[in-house]
Design a protein around this motif. Structure first.
Motif, PDB file in Angstrom:
ATOM      1  N   UNK A 157     -29.979  68.754  72.037  1.00 55.86           N
ATOM      2  CA  UNK A 157     -30.236  67.765  72.526  1.00 55.86           C
ATOM      3  C   UNK A 157     -31.195  67.879  71.309  1.00 55.86           C
ATOM      4  N   UNK A 158     -31.918  69.014  71.036  1.00 55.78           N
ATOM      5  CA  UNK A 158     -32.879  68.805  69.851  1.00 55.78           C
ATOM      6  C   UNK A 158     -32.308  68.653  68.854  1.00 55.78           C
ATOM      7  N   UNK A 159     -30.737  68.456  68.812  1.00 53.99           N
ATOM      8  CA  UNK A 159     -29.743  68.538  67.698  1.00 53.99           C
ATOM      9  C   UNK A 159     -29.486  66.602  67.408  1.00 53.99           C
ATOM     10  N   UNK A 160     -29.574  66.208  68.839  1.00 59.62           N
ATOM     11  CA  UNK A 160     -29.186  64.639  69.755  1.00 59.62           C
ATOM     12  C   UNK A 160     -30.641  64.068  68.964  1.00 59.62           C
ATOM     13  N   UNK A 161     -31.179  64.102  69.668  1.00 57.79           N
ATOM     14  CA  UNK A 161     -32.536  63.788  68.978  1.00 57.79           C
ATOM     15  C   UNK A 161     -33.260  63.186  66.948  1.00 57.79           C
ATOM     16  N   UNK A 162     -32.785  64.313  66.863  1.00 53.67           N
ATOM     17  CA  UNK A 162     -33.082  64.035  65.286  1.00 53.67           C
ATOM     18  C   UNK A 162     -31.834  63.625  64.323  1.00 53.67           C
ATOM     19  N   UNK A 163     -31.189  63.599  64.859  1.00 49.70           N
ATOM     20  CA  UNK A 163     -29.497  62.991  64.457  1.00 49.70           C
ATOM     21  C   UNK A 163     -29.926  61.588  64.923  1.00 49.70           C
ATOM     22  N   UNK A 164     -31.029  60.731  65.683  1.00 43.93           N
ATOM     23  CA  UNK A 164     -30.809  59.830  66.295  1.00 43.93           C
ATOM     24  C   UNK A 164     -32.117  59.170  65.320  1.00 43.93           C
ATOM     25  N   UNK A 165     -33.187  60.041  65.373  1.00 39.23           N
ATOM     26  CA  UNK A 165     -34.137  59.705  63.901  1.00 39.23           C
ATOM     27  C   UNK A 165     -33.457  59.586  62.770  1.00 39.23           C
ATOM     28  N   UNK A 166     -32.433  60.070  61.986  1.00 44.63           N
ATOM     29  CA  UNK A 166     -32.151  59.743  60.635  1.00 44.63           C
ATOM     30  C   UNK A 166     -31.193  58.647  60.545  1.00 44.63           C
ATOM     31  N   UNK A 167     -30.419  58.067  62.105  1.00 43.67           N
ATOM     32  CA  UNK A 167     -30.104  56.910  61.907  1.00 43.67           C
ATOM     33  C   UNK A 167     -31.028  56.300  61.470  1.00 43.67           C
ATOM     34  N   UNK A 168     -32.135  55.710  62.051  1.00 45.50           N
ATOM     35  CA  UNK A 168     -33.208  55.440  62.050  1.00 45.50           C
ATOM     36  C   UNK A 168     -33.578  55.352  60.665  1.00 45.50           C
ATOM     37  N   UNK A 169     -33.611  56.262  60.275  1.00 42.44           N
ATOM     38  CA  UNK A 169     -33.886  56.206  58.086  1.00 42.44           C
ATOM     39  C   UNK A 169     -33.002  55.879  57.090  1.00 42.44           C
ATOM     40  N   UNK A 170     -31.394  55.720  57.703  1.00 46.44           N
ATOM     41  CA  UNK A 170     -30.589  55.341  56.816  1.00 46.44           C
ATOM     42  C   UNK A 170     -30.207  53.437  57.080  1.00 46.44           C
ATOM     43  N   UNK A 171     -31.201  52.837  58.369  1.00 43.88           N
ATOM     44  CA  UNK A 171     -31.032  51.910  58.309  1.00 43.88           C
ATOM     45  C   UNK A 171     -33.008  51.266  57.496  1.00 43.88           C
ATOM     46  N   UNK A 172     -32.886  52.311  57.218  1.00 46.84           N
ATOM     47  CA  UNK A 172     -34.767  51.899  56.354  1.00 46.84           C
ATOM     48  C   UNK A 172     -34.064  51.985  55.103  1.00 46.84           C
ATOM     49  N   UNK A 173     -33.272  52.864  54.655  1.00 46.38           N
ATOM     50  CA  UNK A 173     -33.386  52.926  53.222  1.00 46.38           C
ATOM     51  C   UNK A 173     -31.741  51.983  52.572  1.00 46.38           C
ATOM     52  N   UNK A 174     -31.058  51.400  54.129  1.00 44.50           N
ATOM     53  CA  UNK A 174     -30.810  50.217  53.615  1.00 44.50           C
ATOM     54  C   UNK A 174     -31.216  48.873  53.082  1.00 44.50           C
ATOM     55  N   UNK A 175     -32.014  49.066  54.179  1.00 42.06           N
ATOM     56  CA  UNK A 175     -32.895  47.785  53.767  1.00 42.06           C
ATOM     57  C   UNK A 175     -33.410  47.921  52.704  1.00 42.06           C
ATOM     58  N   UNK A 176     -34.003  49.232  52.095  1.00 41.49           N
ATOM     59  CA  UNK A 176     -35.093  49.346  51.315  1.00 41.49           C
ATOM     60  C   UNK A 176     -33.957  48.670  49.679  1.00 41.49           C
ATOM     61  N   UNK A 177     -32.674  49.783  49.378  1.00 40.47           N
ATOM     62  CA  UNK A 177     -31.930  48.637  48.758  1.00 40.47           C
ATOM     63  C   UNK A 177     -31.075  47.535  48.724  1.00 40.47           C
ATOM     64  N   UNK A 178     -31.809  46.502  50.103  1.00 43.88           N
ATOM     65  CA  UNK A 178     -31.000  45.057  49.777  1.00 43.88           C
ATOM     66  C   UNK A 178     -33.186  44.606  49.097  1.00 43.88           C
ATOM     67  N   UNK A 179     -33.682  45.222  50.008  1.00 42.58           N
ATOM     68  CA  UNK A 179     -35.172  44.550  48.674  1.00 42.58           C
ATOM     69  C   UNK A 179     -35.477  44.794  47.691  1.00 42.58           C
TER      70      UNK A 179
END
Length: 184
Positions: free
Chosen positions: A140-162
């Motif tokens: 469950x901890x690993x799954x929560x961490x993977x969700x956090x990484x998905x948010x980080x991926x969204x951020x880096x995708x947004x930053x690439x667009x910026x």
């Protein structure tokens, strides 16, 4: 004793140069690099390292290191002049361009560094989900961490667009450069 006009000009310039030094420090550069940039900013012609050294009192090594760093950030450009054998340097006067290039370069480094590590971390965490030694609570901890990484991926995708919007100049469609008459 009355101050000469040229001294008043220098004093006024010095105020802005010190402000640039503080600003550069805010962005992780040394204050001496800010002073060096400021001196070149007010210099009307390209200038040699020796001339900069006499104006700043910096050592030749510090001067060379500072100019190289400013050049990499595209805040200073090497210039060529017929008959002059020494390298000449000139400050970038287009502060909009300097801003875009400076931040785009920093953000590109951030993206490259963190996306690579993010993918590596994600692989390790996904492997843990299949590991029979990992307890259900740990999964469950690993799954929560993977969700956090998905948010980080969204951020880096947004930053690439910026970064893309900065490099293409599209950013100025959304935040236009003020017209000359708009200056204070």
């Amino acid at each position: 004793m009355l101050m000469q006009s040229s001294e008043k000009i220098e004093q006024a310039r010095q105020d802005y140069i010190e402000s640039l030094a503080e600003t550069m420090e805010m962005y992780g550069l040394s204050p001496s690099m800010g002073r060096l940039f400021g001196i070149m900013f007010f210099h009307d012609q390209p200038i040699t390292l020796d001339e900069m050294r006499s104006l700043t009192g910096m050592s030749k090594t510090s001067m060379s290191t500072g100019v190289r760093a400013l050049s990499q950030l595209k805040l200073v450009h090497k210039k060529w002049k017929k008959g002059v054998r020494k390298d000449l340097y000139e400050a970038e006067h287009d502060q909009f361009r300097s801003f875009v290039e400076f931040f785009a370069q920093l953000w590109e480094k951030e993206i490259e560094l963190n996306q690579k590590t993010l993918r590596k971390t994600e692989r390790k965490l996904k492997n843990l989900l299949d590991d029979p030694d990992v307890t259900p609570d740990e999964k469950e901890t690993v799954k929560r961490d993977l969700e956090k990484l998905q948010n980080a991926k969204r951020y880096y995708s947004w930053l690439e667009h910026l970064v893309s919007a900065f490099e293409s100049g599209e950013i100025f469609d959304h935040v236009p450069i003020p017209e000359e008459s708009d200056k204070s």
